[in-house]
Design an enzyme around this catalytic site. Structure first.
Site, PDB file in Angstrom:
ATOM      1  N   ARG A  53       0.860  -1.184   0.000  1.00 41.12           N
ATOM      2  CA  ARG A  53       0.000   0.000   0.000  1.00 41.12           C
ATOM      3  C   ARG A  53       0.889   1.223   0.000  1.00 41.12           C
ATOM      4  O   ARG A  53       2.109   1.130   0.113  1.00 41.12           O
ATOM      5  CB  ARG A  53      -1.001  -0.017   1.154  1.00 41.12           C
ATOM      6  CG  ARG A  53      -0.629  -0.676   2.450  1.00 41.12           C
ATOM      7  CD  ARG A  53       0.329   0.032   3.367  1.00 41.12           C
ATOM      8  NE  ARG A  53       0.077   1.440   3.476  1.00 41.12           N
ATOM      9  CZ  ARG A  53       0.993   2.341   3.713  1.00 41.12           C
ATOM     10  NH1 ARG A  53       2.264   1.982   3.875  1.00 41.12           N
ATOM     11  NH2 ARG A  53       0.707   3.611   3.801  1.00 41.12           N
ATOM     12  N   GLY A  54       0.226   2.405  -0.109  1.00 42.40           N
ATOM     13  CA  GLY A  54       0.989   3.647  -0.272  1.00 42.40           C
ATOM     14  C   GLY A  54       1.128   3.895  -1.771  1.00 42.40           C
ATOM     15  O   GLY A  54       1.494   2.985  -2.529  1.00 42.40           O
ATOM     16  N   ALA A  55       0.826   5.126  -2.190  1.00 39.48           N
ATOM     17  CA  ALA A  55       0.673   5.405  -3.625  1.00 39.48           C
ATOM     18  C   ALA A  55       1.879   4.983  -4.486  1.00 39.48           C
ATOM     19  O   ALA A  55       1.721   4.194  -5.424  1.00 39.48           O
ATOM     20  CB  ALA A  55       0.339   6.883  -3.819  1.00 39.48           C
ATOM     21  N   ASP A 244      -2.091  10.466  -2.235  1.00 44.12           N
ATOM     22  CA  ASP A 244      -2.414   9.449  -3.231  1.00 44.12           C
ATOM     23  C   ASP A 244      -2.683  10.042  -4.604  1.00 44.12           C
ATOM     24  O   ASP A 244      -2.592   9.357  -5.614  1.00 44.12           O
ATOM     25  CB  ASP A 244      -3.627   8.643  -2.776  1.00 44.12           C
ATOM     26  CG  ASP A 244      -3.221   7.751  -1.619  1.00 44.12           C
ATOM     27  OD1 ASP A 244      -3.160   8.242  -0.486  1.00 44.12           O
ATOM     28  OD2 ASP A 244      -2.887   6.586  -1.880  1.00 44.12           O
TER      29      ASP A 244
END
Ligand code: MRU
Length: 354
Positions: A53-55, A244
């Site tokens: 996860r995390g952009a 994001d």
């Protein structure tokens, strides 16, 4: 530029000997499990369930994930192979809608494949592997530059608040929002970080406080509803968060709760900065209103970890992100320096050709 800082925490995504390995972040900080990704469905599920996860990390996993996804089709002929590649890219992109990096990296891989469509599939695959590695290496470089440009914002003795996790686990190496903090720490500055716990999935508690502590930074974990208290006591002088997706006018989508932090920072006259690489700036989306906001499983809200904390069949809202209007943003810390208002004009001038 300062010397390259090396952290000793596990990589969120790694491409090794032609295989994709992802750290399962849902298990942190209790367990460090690295999983080899064998199929498109497994990669999709890892993204959906926030194992990765995390952009920017989603962009990297998407690019490598496409390699995993197209491997079974390498024996198809040109047109059929390209059709399958486009289908697999769309499938991976469907896992999460808000972070623009996922769609961005998959589009970049698709465009590269289009350029090579006259070649045989083995050549296309080999070139796409190089492109995915390039996406990853560019991201590492961006993190170090964001650290370099953001570090002067952190002054000796300051309190710096961050929300969610925009560190090494969400990007690569130094992360985005945490990069200025790692860089300032490496230069010997002494300052204190406040990490919001970030309900419902606790990225701040499980990931940010873990990675900062591992690296020896002074981090204090607080519940999301404590930020106002610490601001009112004069303990926080700076906020840095990741994002994001940044719309063309500078509106910022980030983890749910970011908007509240930005409003508080404005009230207490604390500068609110957003750190991100070019791949998170979406000039094709005019304003924050047009950013799709992911709605997640109600069970994330009705439970705390594995314990149920709400009555059966209660109505639940669970948007994973919110949008902070650009008017609350003091600046964007990017690999090309700090972008100040007017954002519409300055983002276009700086990133219009990216
Ligand atoms: O739902 P998540 O954990 O993927 O949300 C992550 C965030 O909101 C981060 O702040 C954002 O992606 C920036 S990461 C550099």
């Amino acid at each position: 530029m300062t010397n390259k800082i090396k952290l000793s925490i596990p990589l969120a995504a790694e491409w090794k000997d032609g295989e994709l390995y992802l750290l399962d972040q849902t298990l942190l900080p209790l367990e460090t499990r690295i999983e080899k990704q064998e199929t498109a469905e497994q990669v999709w599920d890892s993204i959906k369930r926030l194992k990765i996860r995390g952009a920017p990390a989603l962009g990297i996993a998407g690019a490598y994930g496409l390699l995993v996804a197209i491997r079974p089709f390498l024996n198809l002929r040109g047109y059929e192979f390209m059709k399958e590649l486009v289908k697999q890219a769309a499938y991976l992109d469907s896992a999460r809608p808000t972070a623009v990096n996922l769609g961005w990296s998959l589009r970049r891989m698709r465009n590269r494949a289009e350029e090579l469509r006259a070649e045989n599939t083995a050549t296309i695959y080999a070139e796409l592997e190089k492109e995915a590695i390039r996406i990853h290496e560019e991201d590492i470089d961006c993190c170090h530059k964001i650290g370099h440009y953001g570090e002067p914002l952190i002054r000796e003795g300051m309190g710096v608040l961050t929300h969610c996790n925009a560190g090494s686990l969400a990007v690569s190496e130094l992360g985005t929002a945490l990069a200025p903090m790692y860089t300032a720490h490496n230069m010997g500055k002494s300052f204190r970080i406040f990490a919001d716990e970030t309900r419902p999935l606790l990225q701040g508690a499980r990931l940010t406080s873990w990675e900062l502590k591992q690296a020896g930074l002074d981090v204090t974990l607080i519940c999301d509803n404590m930020a106002a208290h610490f601001m009112s006591r004069g303990e926080i002088q700076l906020v840095i968060v990741g994002t994001d997706r940044v719309a063309a006018n500078g509106d910022v989508a980030n983890k749910i709760g970011t908007l509240g932090v930005a409003i508080l920072a404005d009230y207490y006259d604390i500068p609110f900065y957003v750190a991100c690489p070019f791949s998170t700036i979406d000039l094709n989306t005019a304003t924050g209103e047009a950013i799709p906001i992911e709605e997640r499983d109600p069970a994330e809200v009705t439970s705390f970890g594995s314990s149920k904390v709400a009555p059966d069949e209660i109505k639940v809202g669970n948007p994973a992100f919110d949008v902070t209007p650009s008017s609350l943003v003091k600046g964007f810390i990017t690999e090309r320096g700090i972008i100040s208002p007017p954002f519409q004009q300055n983002l276009l001038e700086t990133f219009g050709q990216s």
